[in-house]
Write an enzyme that holds these catalytic residues in place. Structure first.
Site, PDB file in Angstrom:
ATOM      1  N   ARG A  81       0.829  -1.210   0.000  1.00  0.00           N
ATOM      2  CA  ARG A  81       0.000   0.000   0.000  1.00  0.00           C
ATOM      3  C   ARG A  81       0.858   1.252   0.000  1.00  0.00           C
ATOM      4  O   ARG A  81       0.536   2.249  -0.642  1.00  0.00           O
ATOM      5  CB  ARG A  81      -0.952  -0.036   1.207  1.00  0.00           C
ATOM      6  CG  ARG A  81      -2.023   1.024   1.167  1.00  0.00           C
ATOM      7  CD  ARG A  81      -3.075   0.786   2.231  1.00  0.00           C
ATOM      8  NE  ARG A  81      -2.521   0.894   3.577  1.00  0.00           N
ATOM      9  CZ  ARG A  81      -3.206   0.620   4.692  1.00  0.00           C
ATOM     10  NH1 ARG A  81      -4.468   0.212   4.610  1.00  0.00           N
ATOM     11  NH2 ARG A  81      -2.641   0.740   5.874  1.00  0.00           N
ATOM     12  N   LYS A 183      -2.689   6.463   1.444  1.00  0.00           N
ATOM     13  CA  LYS A 183      -2.493   6.896   2.825  1.00  0.00           C
ATOM     14  C   LYS A 183      -1.529   8.080   2.844  1.00  0.00           C
ATOM     15  O   LYS A 183      -0.329   7.929   3.045  1.00  0.00           O
ATOM     16  CB  LYS A 183      -1.957   5.714   3.649  1.00  0.00           C
ATOM     17  CG  LYS A 183      -2.517   5.714   5.064  1.00  0.00           C
ATOM     18  CD  LYS A 183      -2.309   4.392   5.756  1.00  0.00           C
ATOM     19  CE  LYS A 183      -2.703   4.482   7.211  1.00  0.00           C
ATOM     20  NZ  LYS A 183      -4.157   4.602   7.443  1.00  0.00           N
ATOM     21  N   GLU A 219     -16.407   6.377   4.010  1.00  0.00           N
ATOM     22  CA  GLU A 219     -15.767   5.900   5.236  1.00  0.00           C
ATOM     23  C   GLU A 219     -15.668   7.059   6.216  1.00  0.00           C
ATOM     24  O   GLU A 219     -16.192   8.139   5.960  1.00  0.00           O
ATOM     25  CB  GLU A 219     -14.393   5.295   4.937  1.00  0.00           C
ATOM     26  CG  GLU A 219     -13.377   6.264   4.344  1.00  0.00           C
ATOM     27  CD  GLU A 219     -11.960   5.682   4.261  1.00  0.00           C
ATOM     28  OE1 GLU A 219     -11.544   4.970   5.181  1.00  0.00           O
ATOM     29  OE2 GLU A 219     -11.280   5.978   3.281  1.00  0.00           O
TER      30      GLU A 219
HETATM   31  C1  PLP Z   1      -5.290   3.829   7.683  1.00  0.00           C
HETATM   32  C2  PLP Z   1      -6.683   4.093   7.282  1.00  0.00           C
HETATM   33  C3  PLP Z   1      -7.710   3.141   7.455  1.00  0.00           C
HETATM   34  C4  PLP Z   1      -7.504   1.833   8.151  1.00  0.00           C
HETATM   35  O1  PLP Z   1      -6.627   0.988   7.467  1.00  0.00           O
HETATM   36  P1  PLP Z   1      -5.964  -0.268   8.214  1.00  0.00           P
HETATM   37  O2  PLP Z   1      -5.026  -0.805   7.193  1.00  0.00           O
HETATM   38  O3  PLP Z   1      -7.032  -1.210   8.556  1.00  0.00           O
HETATM   39  O4  PLP Z   1      -5.287   0.273   9.427  1.00  0.00           O
HETATM   40  C5  PLP Z   1      -8.975   3.460   6.992  1.00  0.00           C
HETATM   41  N1  PLP Z   1      -9.241   4.651   6.417  1.00  0.00           N
HETATM   42  C6  PLP Z   1      -8.286   5.591   6.244  1.00  0.00           C
HETATM   43  C7  PLP Z   1      -8.640   6.866   5.608  1.00  0.00           C
HETATM   44  C8  PLP Z   1      -6.979   5.346   6.674  1.00  0.00           C
HETATM   45  O5  PLP Z   1      -6.046   6.282   6.503  1.00  0.00           O
END
Ligand code: PLP
Length: 342
Positions: A81, A183, A219
């Protein structure tokens, strides 16, 4: 020797440990990388990250299993990722195999900071990368710093996961075809105002809708959303290019389908469907699953049937299975739990 820390009373805040990991990208290549006891970064006032926010990060945890092994959960997906995030931001990829070795190395060097089994605490691992050299005309930096810091953090919910209240904000999280799927720090910078406003108004989180039509569920600022319906037989989770692909959510979907015999629907989810769902949860590394009890939308409320008292039974089963796999109490799919040799 383990550090003399009251693990159970730690909260989710930064405290420097013995070592971080650092590697520099310069003249088109990454250097060998090393552990460092220096926890401060010195750089140009005109660094690419300071001027144009060229940065991305990852988040995962190391913890102690019942048998005493130090492990982390699916770090290969974090490596991949982060590579995707870098490509989208015109940053050089830190090779995935080196990412995995660096995680092992920095955790092993800080093994005394890994909280013991049963404490509820974990060693949070934060890989991150940013544009390092000076950039004034708008373009990608030429030099980058990749670092991994680790810091011990307490259980996300002290005394169990209580259902939270989310609100529908008037802000959007990510543009269509934008950066919502990676991210990047920039996705968090713009979410700070909406989340502070939500907190001031008495809500725990913002539940963002799709920015183009505001009719579909996306989300929250930092967690994916899962819903349960059909008397606990079906898991529904929104699909959209502007949702960050959570490793926790993907793992939960796999468990639901392959271990608990549930049906999993990964598809666009209309906001108007939400009243049909029995349980709702937010998922991410930090809390694994936080149950949602209520949605507040401009004076109207949607009560999730599982209520405000505790996590619903299906989410609880998913939570227990995932955390059971993580802690080595339940056998999970091959390769999910990665042991760190210290
Ligand atoms: C990091 C993140 C998540 C959660 O991802 P995980 O890999 O499960 O920790 C969900 N939404 C956003 C916007 C994020 O930055």
């Amino acid at each position: 020797m383990a550090k003399d820390i009251d693990w159970g009373s730690l909260d989710f805040s930064y405290r420097p440990t013995d070592y971080s990991y650092v590697s520099m990208y310069k003249d088109g290549k990454w250097d060998a990388g090393k552990l460092t006891a220096e926890h401060t970064v010195t750089m140009s006032e005109c660094a690419g990250v300071l001027q144009y926010s060229q940065s991305c990060f990852e988040g995962l945890k190391a913890y102690t299993e019942e048998n005493g092994k130090i492990v982390c959960f699916r770090p290969d997906l974090n490596a991949k990722r982060m590579a995707d995030s870098c490509r989208r931001l015109e940053m050089p990829v830190f090779p995935e195999d080196r990412f995995l070795k660096a995680v092992d190395e920095v955790v092993a060097a800080n093994k005394d900071w890994v909280p013991p089994y049963g404490s509820g605490a974990t060693l949070y691992i934060r890989p991150f990368m940013f544009g390092y050299n000076s950039v004034i005309g708008v373009k990608p930096a030429d030099e980058y710093m990749f670092r991994i810091l680790v810091t011990p953090v307490g259980p996300y919910f002290k005394g169990g996961a209580k259902p939270v209240v989310v609100r529908i904000p008037d802000f959007d999280r990510a543009a269509p075809h934008g950066t919502g799927g990676i991210k990047a720090g920039l996705n968090y910078a713009m979410s700070l105002h909406p989340i502070m406003e939500a907190h001031r108004e008495g809500f725990n989180e913002n539940m963002y809708l799709d920015p183009a039509t505001r009719t579909k569920v996306e989300e929250t600022g930092g967690a994916n959303i899962i819903f349960i319906k059909d008397g606990g037989k079906t898991l529904v989770t929104p699909k959209s290019d502007s949702i960050l692909p959570s490793i926790t959510r993907r793992s939960i979907c796999y468990i639901a389908e392959n271990m608990l015999g549930m049906k999993v629907e990964h598809r666009p989810v209309m906001y108007s469907e939400v009243p049909e769902f029995e349980e709702m949860g937010l998922c991410g590394t930090a809390a694994v699953i936080s149950p949602v009890g209520k949605i507040f939308d401009h004076g109207k409320e949607i009560d999730i049937p599982s209520g405000m008292e505790k996590m619903g039974p299906t989410l609880q089963k998913l939570y227990d299975t995932l955390t059971g796999i993580q802690m080595g109490r339940i056998a999970g799919p091959e390769g999910w739990v990665h042991e760190i040799k210290c």
